[in-house]
Design a protein around this motif. Structure first.
Motif, PDB file in Angstrom:
ATOM      1  N   SER A   1      29.254  35.834  23.599  1.00 36.15           N
ATOM      2  CA  SER A   1      30.589  36.335  23.304  1.00 36.15           C
ATOM      3  C   SER A   1      30.434  37.662  22.572  1.00 36.15           C
ATOM      4  O   SER A   1      29.602  37.766  21.666  1.00 36.15           O
ATOM      5  N   VAL A   2      31.220  38.675  22.952  1.00 29.57           N
ATOM      6  CA  VAL A   2      31.140  39.989  22.325  1.00 29.57           C
ATOM      7  C   VAL A   2      32.521  40.376  21.813  1.00 29.57           C
ATOM      8  O   VAL A   2      33.491  40.358  22.567  1.00 29.57           O
ATOM      9  N   ARG A   3      32.595  40.718  20.544  1.00 26.32           N
ATOM     10  CA  ARG A   3      33.831  41.235  19.935  1.00 26.32           C
ATOM     11  C   ARG A   3      33.543  42.624  19.405  1.00 26.32           C
ATOM     12  O   ARG A   3      32.437  42.897  18.944  1.00 26.32           O
ATOM     13  N   GLY A   4      34.546  43.490  19.446  1.00 26.85           N
ATOM     14  CA  GLY A   4      34.329  44.861  19.008  1.00 26.85           C
ATOM     15  C   GLY A   4      35.290  45.312  17.930  1.00 26.85           C
ATOM     16  O   GLY A   4      36.313  44.688  17.675  1.00 26.85           O
ATOM     17  N   GLY A   5      34.913  46.438  17.296  1.00 26.86           N
ATOM     18  CA  GLY A   5      35.783  47.091  16.323  1.00 26.86           C
ATOM     19  C   GLY A   5      36.057  46.244  15.104  1.00 26.86           C
ATOM     20  O   GLY A   5      35.157  45.674  14.493  1.00 26.86           O
ATOM     21  N   VAL A   6      37.333  46.151  14.742  1.00 25.59           N
ATOM     22  CA  VAL A   6      37.752  45.410  13.562  1.00 25.59           C
ATOM     23  C   VAL A   6      37.337  43.942  13.663  1.00 25.59           C
ATOM     24  O   VAL A   6      36.897  43.343  12.680  1.00 25.59           O
ATOM     25  N   GLN A   7      37.430  43.372  14.853  1.00 18.00           N
ATOM     26  CA  GLN A   7      37.059  41.970  15.019  1.00 18.00           C
ATOM     27  C   GLN A   7      35.570  41.755  14.746  1.00 18.00           C
ATOM     28  O   GLN A   7      35.171  40.700  14.259  1.00 18.00           O
TER      29      GLN A   7
ATOM     30  N   ALA B   1      21.028  42.288  27.730  1.00 16.70           N
ATOM     31  CA  ALA B   1      20.673  40.910  27.397  1.00 16.70           C
ATOM     32  C   ALA B   1      21.759  40.227  26.579  1.00 16.70           C
ATOM     33  O   ALA B   1      21.836  39.005  26.536  1.00 16.70           O
ATOM     34  N   PHE B   2      22.603  41.038  25.938  1.00 20.07           N
ATOM     35  CA  PHE B   2      23.699  40.498  25.138  1.00 20.07           C
ATOM     36  C   PHE B   2      25.048  40.646  25.831  1.00 20.07           C
ATOM     37  O   PHE B   2      26.097  40.468  25.224  1.00 20.07           O
ATOM     38  N   GLY B   3      25.021  41.024  27.089  1.00 23.30           N
ATOM     39  CA  GLY B   3      26.254  41.098  27.864  1.00 23.30           C
ATOM     40  C   GLY B   3      27.154  42.257  27.536  1.00 23.30           C
ATOM     41  O   GLY B   3      28.365  42.172  27.672  1.00 23.30           O
ATOM     42  N   THR B   4      26.554  43.373  27.100  1.00 27.91           N
ATOM     43  CA  THR B   4      27.367  44.550  26.790  1.00 27.91           C
ATOM     44  C   THR B   4      26.646  45.812  27.238  1.00 27.91           C
ATOM     45  O   THR B   4      25.565  45.739  27.821  1.00 27.91           O
ATOM     46  N   THR B   5      27.257  46.965  26.978  1.00 25.54           N
ATOM     47  CA  THR B   5      26.724  48.240  27.473  1.00 25.54           C
ATOM     48  C   THR B   5      26.640  49.279  26.357  1.00 25.54           C
ATOM     49  O   THR B   5      27.303  49.145  25.324  1.00 25.54           O
ATOM     50  N   ALA B   6      25.873  50.327  26.611  1.00 30.64           N
ATOM     51  CA  ALA B   6      25.783  51.444  25.671  1.00 30.64           C
ATOM     52  C   ALA B   6      27.138  52.146  25.542  1.00 30.64           C
ATOM     53  O   ALA B   6      27.487  52.623  24.461  1.00 30.64           O
ATOM     54  N   THR B   7      27.900  52.189  26.620  1.00 24.08           N
ATOM     55  CA  THR B   7      29.226  52.814  26.561  1.00 24.08           C
ATOM     56  C   THR B   7      30.086  52.113  25.513  1.00 24.08           C
ATOM     57  O   THR B   7      30.715  52.754  24.678  1.00 24.08           O
ATOM     58  N   ARG B   8      30.101  50.810  25.548  1.00 21.92           N
ATOM     59  CA  ARG B   8      30.901  50.069  24.577  1.00 21.92           C
ATOM     60  C   ARG B   8      30.330  50.215  23.170  1.00 21.92           C
ATOM     61  O   ARG B   8      31.073  50.376  22.202  1.00 21.92           O
ATOM     62  N   ALA B   9      29.018  50.170  23.039  1.00 25.10           N
ATOM     63  CA  ALA B   9      28.387  50.266  21.723  1.00 25.10           C
ATOM     64  C   ALA B   9      28.598  51.638  21.085  1.00 25.10           C
ATOM     65  O   ALA B   9      28.637  51.744  19.867  1.00 25.10           O
ATOM     66  N   ARG B  10      28.716  52.687  21.887  1.00 24.68           N
ATOM     67  CA  ARG B  10      29.016  54.017  21.350  1.00 24.68           C
ATOM     68  C   ARG B  10      30.455  54.096  20.882  1.00 24.68           C
ATOM     69  O   ARG B  10      30.782  54.851  19.983  1.00 24.68           O
ATOM     70  N   HIS B  11      31.315  53.311  21.490  1.00 24.79           N
ATOM     71  CA  HIS B  11      32.750  53.344  21.217  1.00 24.79           C
ATOM     72  C   HIS B  11      33.133  52.537  19.985  1.00 24.79           C
ATOM     73  O   HIS B  11      34.065  52.897  19.274  1.00 24.79           O
ATOM     74  N   GLU B  12      32.409  51.438  19.725  1.00 21.26           N
ATOM     75  CA  GLU B  12      32.789  50.559  18.626  1.00 21.26           C
ATOM     76  C   GLU B  12      31.609  49.694  18.183  1.00 21.26           C
ATOM     77  O   GLU B  12      30.692  49.445  18.951  1.00 21.26           O
ATOM     78  N   ALA B  13      31.659  49.250  16.935  1.00 13.02           N
ATOM     79  CA  ALA B  13      30.685  48.278  16.448  1.00 13.02           C
ATOM     80  C   ALA B  13      30.922  46.973  17.191  1.00 13.02           C
ATOM     81  O   ALA B  13      32.048  46.678  17.605  1.00 13.02           O
ATOM     82  N   LEU B  14      29.869  46.196  17.380  1.00 11.89           N
ATOM     83  CA  LEU B  14      29.969  44.967  18.158  1.00 11.89           C
ATOM     84  C   LEU B  14      29.436  43.768  17.379  1.00 11.89           C
ATOM     85  O   LEU B  14      28.457  43.885  16.636  1.00 11.89           O
ATOM     86  N   TRP B  15      30.073  42.626  17.591  1.00 18.46           N
ATOM     87  CA  TRP B  15      29.611  41.348  17.059  1.00 18.46           C
ATOM     88  C   TRP B  15      29.300  40.470  18.254  1.00 18.46           C
ATOM     89  O   TRP B  15      30.170  40.178  19.063  1.00 18.46           O
ATOM     90  N   VAL B  16      28.054  40.096  18.375  1.00 16.72           N
ATOM     91  CA  VAL B  16      27.614  39.301  19.517  1.00 16.72           C
ATOM     92  C   VAL B  16      27.163  37.937  19.016  1.00 16.72           C
ATOM     93  O   VAL B  16      26.390  37.845  18.059  1.00 16.72           O
ATOM     94  N   THR B  17      27.653  36.894  19.663  1.00 13.53           N
ATOM     95  CA  THR B  17      27.185  35.543  19.349  1.00 13.53           C
ATOM     96  C   THR B  17      26.689  34.898  20.633  1.00 13.53           C
ATOM     97  O   THR B  17      27.192  35.175  21.721  1.00 13.53           O
ATOM     98  N   ARG B  18      25.687  34.078  20.478  1.00 17.40           N
ATOM     99  CA  ARG B  18      25.136  33.330  21.613  1.00 17.40           C
ATOM    100  C   ARG B  18      25.014  31.875  21.163  1.00 17.40           C
ATOM    101  O   ARG B  18      24.381  31.587  20.153  1.00 17.40           O
ATOM    102  N   ASP B  19      25.637  30.989  21.937  1.00 14.19           N
ATOM    103  CA  ASP B  19      25.594  29.579  21.562  1.00 14.19           C
ATOM    104  C   ASP B  19      24.319  28.914  22.078  1.00 14.19           C
ATOM    105  O   ASP B  19      23.488  29.549  22.734  1.00 14.19           O
ATOM    106  N   ALA B  20      24.169  27.637  21.788  1.00  9.50           N
ATOM    107  CA  ALA B  20      22.959  26.896  22.156  1.00  9.50           C
ATOM    108  C   ALA B  20      22.736  26.853  23.663  1.00  9.50           C
ATOM    109  O   ALA B  20      21.600  26.717  24.123  1.00  9.50           O
ATOM    110  N   ARG B  21      23.786  26.992  24.435  1.00  8.70           N
ATOM    111  CA  ARG B  21      23.669  26.992  25.896  1.00  8.70           C
ATOM    112  C   ARG B  21      23.403  28.379  26.465  1.00  8.70           C
ATOM    113  O   ARG B  21      23.318  28.548  27.668  1.00  8.70           O
ATOM    114  N   GLY B  22      23.313  29.373  25.583  1.00  6.40           N
ATOM    115  CA  GLY B  22      23.028  30.727  26.036  1.00  6.40           C
ATOM    116  C   GLY B  22      24.262  31.547  26.406  1.00  6.40           C
ATOM    117  O   GLY B  22      24.135  32.669  26.871  1.00  6.40           O
ATOM    118  N   ARG B  23      25.455  30.997  26.210  1.00  7.62           N
ATOM    119  CA  ARG B  23      26.683  31.742  26.496  1.00  7.62           C
ATOM    120  C   ARG B  23      26.899  32.791  25.419  1.00  7.62           C
ATOM    121  O   ARG B  23      26.765  32.504  24.227  1.00  7.62           O
TER     122      ARG B  23
END
Length: 130
Positions: free
Chosen positions: A65-71, A41-63
């Motif tokens: 964005s996922v950033r990982g690791g240090v970001q 639902a947030f446009g990412t996978t368990a594979t990525r989440a196991r690999h790094e911490a994630l920052w997910v943002t969703r704008d008012a239009r539902g778009r």
């Protein structure tokens, strides 16, 4: 805008680190273990989440964005007050971000060896995404 910080809830080191950060930074976002999150639902996978911490943002239009690791950590810090906001800006700025990426990868790779780390942090789990 909706923001969510996603981390590995099975890793004691990760959980303790996020709890420590949340208690001090008081970010304008929720933090949730990936094991209790509908990652698709947030446009990412368990594979990525196991690999790094994630920052997910969703704008008012539902778009989404996922950033990982240090970001992801830099984005979390930027939602806090001073001095955390400044730390987040610095963490995202080269050359500090380059050094931080190397340090992040070393910590992520060896988290099972760090205080609070458990065997679950290092044991490869069958990938449900494959």
């Amino acid at each position: 805008m909706e923001s969510l910080f996603i981390y590995d809830g099975d890793c004691g080191f990760c959980t303790r680190s996020v709890t420590w950060l949340l208690g001090r930074v008081r970010p304008a976002a929720e933090a949730r273990a990936y094991q209790r999150t509908d990652l698709a639902a947030f446009g990412t996978t368990a594979t990525r989440a196991r690999h790094e911490a994630l920052w997910v943002t969703r704008d008012a239009r539902g778009r989404t964005s996922v950033r990982g690791g240090v970001q992801a950590f830099a984005a979390l810090l930027r939602t806090g007050g001073p001095p955390w906001r400044a730390a987040g800006l610095l963490l995202a700025t080269p050359p500090i971000s380059w050094v931080a990426m190397v340090v992040y990868r070393l910590v992520a790779t060896n988290r099972y060896r760090l205080p609070g780390g458990t065997a679950a942090c290092a044991v490869p789990i069958r990938d449900p995404d494959s």
